[in-house]
Design an enzyme around this catalytic site. Sequence first.
Site, short mmCIF file in Angstrom:
data_model
loop_
_atom_site.label_atom_id
_atom_site.label_comp_id
_atom_site.label_asym_id
_atom_site.label_seq_id
_atom_site.Cartn_x
_atom_site.Cartn_y
_atom_site.Cartn_z
N HIS A 74 -2.87 11.01 1.54
CA HIS A 74 -2.33 10.65 2.85
C HIS A 74 -1.71 11.91 3.46
O HIS A 74 -0.51 12.00 3.69
CB HIS A 74 -1.32 9.51 2.73
CG HIS A 74 -1.08 8.76 4.00
ND1 HIS A 74 -1.28 7.40 4.13
CD2 HIS A 74 -0.64 9.18 5.22
CE1 HIS A 74 -0.97 7.01 5.36
NE2 HIS A 74 -0.56 8.08 6.05
N TYR A 78 -4.53 0.28 15.56
CA TYR A 78 -3.32 0.24 16.39
C TYR A 78 -3.56 -0.23 17.82
O TYR A 78 -2.78 -0.97 18.37
CB TYR A 78 -2.64 1.62 16.40
CG TYR A 78 -1.97 1.91 15.07
CD1 TYR A 78 -0.65 1.54 14.86
CD2 TYR A 78 -2.67 2.50 14.02
CE1 TYR A 78 -0.03 1.77 13.63
CE2 TYR A 78 -2.05 2.73 12.79
CZ TYR A 78 -0.74 2.36 12.60
OH TYR A 78 -0.13 2.56 11.39
N GLU A 123 -7.37 8.01 6.95
CA GLU A 123 -7.60 8.43 8.34
C GLU A 123 -8.24 9.81 8.46
O GLU A 123 -7.56 10.82 8.70
CB GLU A 123 -6.29 8.39 9.15
CG GLU A 123 -5.72 7.00 9.26
CD GLU A 123 -4.80 6.81 10.47
OE1 GLU A 123 -4.41 7.82 11.08
OE2 GLU A 123 -4.49 5.66 10.78
N GLU A 138 -3.58 -0.70 7.90
CA GLU A 138 -2.41 -0.36 8.72
C GLU A 138 -2.53 -1.08 10.04
O GLU A 138 -3.62 -1.14 10.62
CB GLU A 138 -2.32 1.15 9.02
CG GLU A 138 -1.80 1.98 7.90
CD GLU A 138 -1.63 3.44 8.31
OE1 GLU A 138 -1.33 3.72 9.49
OE2 GLU A 138 -1.82 4.30 7.43
N ASN A 171 -7.57 1.15 9.66
CA ASN A 171 -6.22 1.26 10.23
C ASN A 171 -6.34 1.04 11.73
O ASN A 171 -7.04 1.80 12.40
CB ASN A 171 -5.64 2.67 9.99
CG ASN A 171 -5.33 2.92 8.53
OD1 ASN A 171 -5.49 2.05 7.68
ND2 ASN A 171 -4.89 4.13 8.23
N ARG A 184 0.85 -1.19 0.00
CA ARG A 184 0.00 0.00 0.00
C ARG A 184 0.89 1.24 0.00
O ARG A 184 1.76 1.37 0.86
CB ARG A 184 -0.91 -0.02 1.23
CG ARG A 184 -1.74 1.23 1.39
CD ARG A 184 -2.67 1.17 2.61
NE ARG A 184 -3.40 2.42 2.72
CZ ARG A 184 -3.39 3.21 3.80
NH1 ARG A 184 -2.73 2.85 4.89
NH2 ARG A 184 -4.07 4.33 3.80
C1 NOJ Z 1 -1.45 6.22 10.85
C2 NOJ Z 1 -0.96 6.99 9.67
O1 NOJ Z 1 -1.75 6.71 8.56
C3 NOJ Z 1 0.51 6.81 9.36
O2 NOJ Z 1 0.89 7.81 8.48
C4 NOJ Z 1 1.31 6.83 10.64
O3 NOJ Z 1 2.68 6.76 10.39
C5 NOJ Z 1 0.87 5.68 11.52
N1 NOJ Z 1 -0.51 5.85 11.86
C6 NOJ Z 1 1.66 5.57 12.82
O4 NOJ Z 1 1.42 6.68 13.61
#
Ligand code: NOJ
Length: 545
Positions: free
Chosen positions: A136, A315, A182, A382, A313, A90
């Site tokens: 982005h 985390y 995002e 992500e 995405n 990606r």
């Molecule tokens: C989301 C973002 O899309 C990406 O650009 C960033 O580096 C990562 N999170 C980690 O923070």
Amino acid sequence: MLVTVSALSPAPDACTAAVRNSINWGTATSAYQVEGGWDADGKSPSIWDTLAQSPGKIADNTTGDVACDMYNRWAEDIALMKQLGVKNYRLSVAWTRIIPAGVAGSAVNMAGVNWYRNLIKALLAAGIRPAVTMYHWDLPQVLQDEYGGFLSPKIQEDFLYYADTLFKHLGDIVDQWMTFNEVISICELGYQVDVFAPQANKGLGAKYTCGHNVLLAHAKTMQLYRTKYAAQKGRVSIALDGKWGYPKDPNNPADVAAAENFMVFQYAWMADPLYFGDYPAVMKETQGALLPKFTAEESKLLRATTIDFFSVNFYCGYYVWAPAPGSPKELTYDVGANTGGQFISPGIPSNAPWLFKTPDGLRLTLQWLAKRYNGPEFWITENGVSGPDEDWKPLPAVLDDVYRQDYYKTYLDNLCLAKSVDGVNVGNYYAWSWMDNFEWRDGFKKRFGIIYIDLKNNLARHPKGTAKWLSQHFFNINPVAPATLRAASVARQTPAAAAAVPKPAAAPSTVAVSSKGKGFSLPFSFALNKGSGFGLSVKFGPQGK
Ligand code: NOJ
């Protein structure tokens, strides 16, 4: 010294060969974070060029001027991907390379177009299928200056022209698109507060106005693709971001309701309009005039252009609790950072104050989304973590990233459980990030790469243990990538735009990975300041990073 296979831990239990074979595995980057070449070949400045080039804005005083220099070293990067078995990648396109003047109708910069054509054709030739994000975060500065960027409806027309240009010039070799990356990061961190570019700091209403323009620009792009470019037969989505909300006290109904609101205010803010044509009821009831309204026409357009897959995405997750008595009605949940505190989480902290290791949050998020949107196909576009001390540890030690391997192992276990036990339709997964890169306000201090970038030695690339681990258990598992088919079709095409493009430089042939230097400490830094890019000034917003 080479990392031996035995130094790597096994695949997660739930990720049986059958489950692994059913998912397309890959890795991701974005243009500003890796390319460099900030003013090369006709590119204009973006809002991130402006911010990063302003003294004192980036934690380690780096910029994206050179970043990982992928602009010049892409052939080397593709060769390394191929060597590790990567079959899905990606990436994002820099709007400022394609349409330097930004506005609809202005000149297309063929040098920029051809740079991406070259890159993508080389990816396909290496058996790597691209998924391309159009935006982005690197808005042409000129559009921010002219009308305030995403705060003006004018952005819709300009974005549509940009998207049209991409379909026209890259649509024969790209069949997987994401319009925006995002929306919370774009609109909350960039427009509500002053964490990300353009540091507008205009309050909660600005976040919603920005999101509204993003949604309409996205829907118009979907419509364009399904009409003018239907013959390209690709798929289009939008990458949404959010954290999982764990009720602080699961036995307290108020906390449970607050955690639900937390999810609604993140994902459903965007996805309800995309699926149902309107904002969630709780947002309309509590946000009042701050939340724009869709016309009947717009609502119809949104419903008619539902995304082709749901791009997430992911985390981590946070504890969420009911707002304190007497809080304004706009505040329907609290995550600490909403009210001037700090995110708290049941998970293990990382070296980034917004990121914790909460692997089941991925499965819970997918369950929540699958239920609300009736089981669409999900792509995790992500997922990853910044490793402790990777900005200063010596090379052999930094490559032995057991912390990151454990993060991936536990998250992927949950992803595989979501697929095999919960029946969630998971299509693709992309590890963030392919290589250490310019992590926005944190510069190169926070490193998410599975490939280490040695800033002191000519940006040399070194696979970390995680790259080996992912390579062994995931990247190499898909026997035949769909990219192979695309590559064959690309070879048959002779698009005019691809003419006169220089050949890529020769690729390196060996990869050394260190296995030395186990056992590092975890000095978690929770120093929260503007320089590190965290939005503690966020009022009523769901996340800061
Ligand atoms: C989301 C973002 O899309 C990406 O650009 C960033 O580096 C990562 N999170 C980690 O923070």
